[in-house]
Scaffold this active site. Structure first.
Site, PDB file in Angstrom:
ATOM      1  N   ASP A 258    -117.330 -29.203  24.333  1.00 43.69           N
ATOM      2  CA  ASP A 258    -117.573 -30.024  23.149  1.00 43.69           C
ATOM      3  C   ASP A 258    -118.262 -29.218  22.051  1.00 43.69           C
ATOM      4  O   ASP A 258    -119.057 -28.312  22.335  1.00 43.69           O
ATOM      5  CB  ASP A 258    -118.451 -31.216  23.541  1.00 43.69           C
ATOM      6  N   GLY A 259    -117.974 -29.566  20.805  1.00 38.79           N
ATOM      7  CA  GLY A 259    -118.695 -28.993  19.678  1.00 38.79           C
ATOM      8  C   GLY A 259    -117.972 -27.887  18.935  1.00 38.79           C
ATOM      9  O   GLY A 259    -118.549 -27.282  18.019  1.00 38.79           O
ATOM     10  N   ASN A 260    -116.712 -27.619  19.270  1.00 30.75           N
ATOM     11  CA  ASN A 260    -115.992 -26.548  18.580  1.00 30.75           C
ATOM     12  C   ASN A 260    -115.826 -26.833  17.085  1.00 30.75           C
ATOM     13  O   ASN A 260    -116.055 -25.954  16.239  1.00 30.75           O
ATOM     14  CB  ASN A 260    -114.609 -26.342  19.217  1.00 30.75           C
ATOM     15  N   ARG A 261    -115.421 -28.048  16.762  1.00 30.64           N
ATOM     16  CA  ARG A 261    -115.185 -28.384  15.347  1.00 30.64           C
ATOM     17  C   ARG A 261    -116.497 -28.437  14.570  1.00 30.64           C
ATOM     18  O   ARG A 261    -116.562 -27.983  13.421  1.00 30.64           O
ATOM     19  CB  ARG A 261    -114.460 -29.722  15.251  1.00 30.64           C
ATOM     20  N   ARG A 262    -117.545 -28.976  15.187  1.00 24.68           N
ATOM     21  CA  ARG A 262    -118.838 -29.028  14.506  1.00 24.68           C
ATOM     22  C   ARG A 262    -119.400 -27.625  14.290  1.00 24.68           C
ATOM     23  O   ARG A 262    -120.035 -27.349  13.263  1.00 24.68           O
ATOM     24  CB  ARG A 262    -119.823 -29.888  15.308  1.00 24.68           C
TER      25      ARG A 262
ATOM     26  N   ASN B  57    -107.366 -37.224  21.963  1.00 26.44           N
ATOM     27  CA  ASN B  57    -107.253 -36.167  20.953  1.00 26.44           C
ATOM     28  C   ASN B  57    -105.927 -36.206  20.193  1.00 26.44           C
ATOM     29  O   ASN B  57    -105.804 -35.609  19.117  1.00 26.44           O
ATOM     30  CB  ASN B  57    -107.423 -34.787  21.579  1.00 26.44           C
TER      31      ASN B  57
ATOM     32  N   ARG C 116    -122.034 -30.474  29.873  1.00 24.06           N
ATOM     33  CA  ARG C 116    -121.570 -30.872  28.543  1.00 24.06           C
ATOM     34  C   ARG C 116    -122.528 -30.345  27.480  1.00 24.06           C
ATOM     35  O   ARG C 116    -123.693 -30.726  27.445  1.00 24.06           O
ATOM     36  CB  ARG C 116    -121.457 -32.386  28.411  1.00 24.06           C
TER      37      ARG C 116
END
Length: 318
Positions: A33-37, A81, A203
């Site tokens: 999680d968090g790739n786009r952010r 997604n 996570r």
């Protein structure tokens, strides 16, 4: 100067964690999680965040092999997604194709005999991704030293629903007796090949939920869960080792509680149960605080007293 000091502190902490860890979970599952952010925080587009996240994935695979983990499952693309903008998904699909081919051809994958498998409703993915999956699975299908599961078009509840439907159809057709349905019947319908129970879910990125990830294999095994704040591209070996330590604490707590329950039951169980309880206490005795640890003579006394009680009650009944 501050960066240099931070790196020194992080390196020292990593060495400390490495010394503290005495074992490893068999199966680790990761929600990437968090790739786009991460990309937004650096002024980049989402594809760049996914590409940086892929580098972290490669490092985590190496860390798992270094400490003795035998199976790693990566939550890479969920069924939800598909609702994201097409341009984001198309870029991610291109990256998946690239990385699947790269992994399938990598020397380290073949040297370490890594078996690559995709789990999920992969038939929903574009043809080019399905072809890349087939290539990676075919190239590594004979290996069994380490298993890398890539969850693509995955939804935990949808898999359970499909398994339930399969059971219902077999019952309706008379091929399965409802009274004989067991755990293996469900597991055979979840995936083409068996997946071990999950010991630890990791996570990153600050979210404290498991998002419908491997519910059968994680919840049923009471998997330890480690949440941390770095975005996936920033996830470090220190974060990874902290996750492993969380698993060890959970496992130690389980052993300690098991020993306490067995010790409490020693004086109030049948002869057969007494032998089993004593065995549990002896196996996990060292996990109890020193003040709670019974000595061998105490265990023997409890067993003898219980045995005398059972014999006398048996003679009275006769």
């Amino acid at each position: 100067m501050k960066r240099w000091l931070r790196e020194r502190v992080d390196a020292a902490y990593e060495r400390l964690l490495s010394r503290e860890i005495s074992g490893a979970p068999t199966h680790v599952a990761v929600i990437q999680d968090g790739n786009r952010r991460y990309a937004r925080s650096n002024g980049d587009d989402a594809p760049e965040g996914h590409r940086e996240g892929a580098k972290t994935t490669e490092r985590v695979l190496e860390w798992c092999q270094d400490i003795g983990v035998e199976e790693l499952t990566l939550y890479t693309f969920s069924t939800e997604n598909f609702n994201r903008p097409d341009e984001q998904n198309e870029a991610l699909f291109d990256l998946l194709c690239e990385k699947l081919h790269e992994f399938a051809d990598a020397d380290r994958v073949h040297e370490n005999e890594v078996c690559i498998r995709a789990i999920g409703e992969t038939e929903l993915l574009p043809d080019r991704v399905q072809h890349a999956i087939e290539y990676a699975e075919r190239r590594t299908q004979e290996y069994d030293q380490f298993v890398l599961n890539i969850a693509l078009a995955y939804g935990g509840r949808s898999r359970l629903l499909e398994a339930a439907r399969g059971v219902a159809e077999d019952v309706e057709q008379g091929d399965l007796d409802p009274a004989e349905i067991d755990v293996e019947d469900i597991e055979r319908r979840l995936y083409d090949r068996p997946i071990r129970d999950v010991d630890l879910i990791i996570r990153p990125a600050g979210e404290e939920r498991t998002s419908n990830f491997l519910p059968w294999h994680a919840n049923g095994n009471e998997a330890a869960v480690f949440f941390c704040t770095p975005y996936w591209p920033e996830f470090s070996k220190t974060d990874f080792l902290r996750g492993i330590r969380t698993y060890e604490h959970r496992a130690e707590s389980w052993r300690r509680n098991r020993a306490r329950r067995a010790l409490a039951l020693l004086g109030a169980v049948s002869d057969a149960e007494l032998a089993e309880a004593k065995s549990v206490v002896e196996r996990f005795r060292d996990s109890l605080p020193t003040a709670e640890q019974p000595d061998p003579e105490e265990l023997e006394t409890i067993q003898n007293e219980q045995g005398d009680g059972i014999d006398s009650s048996s003679r009275a009944a006769d």
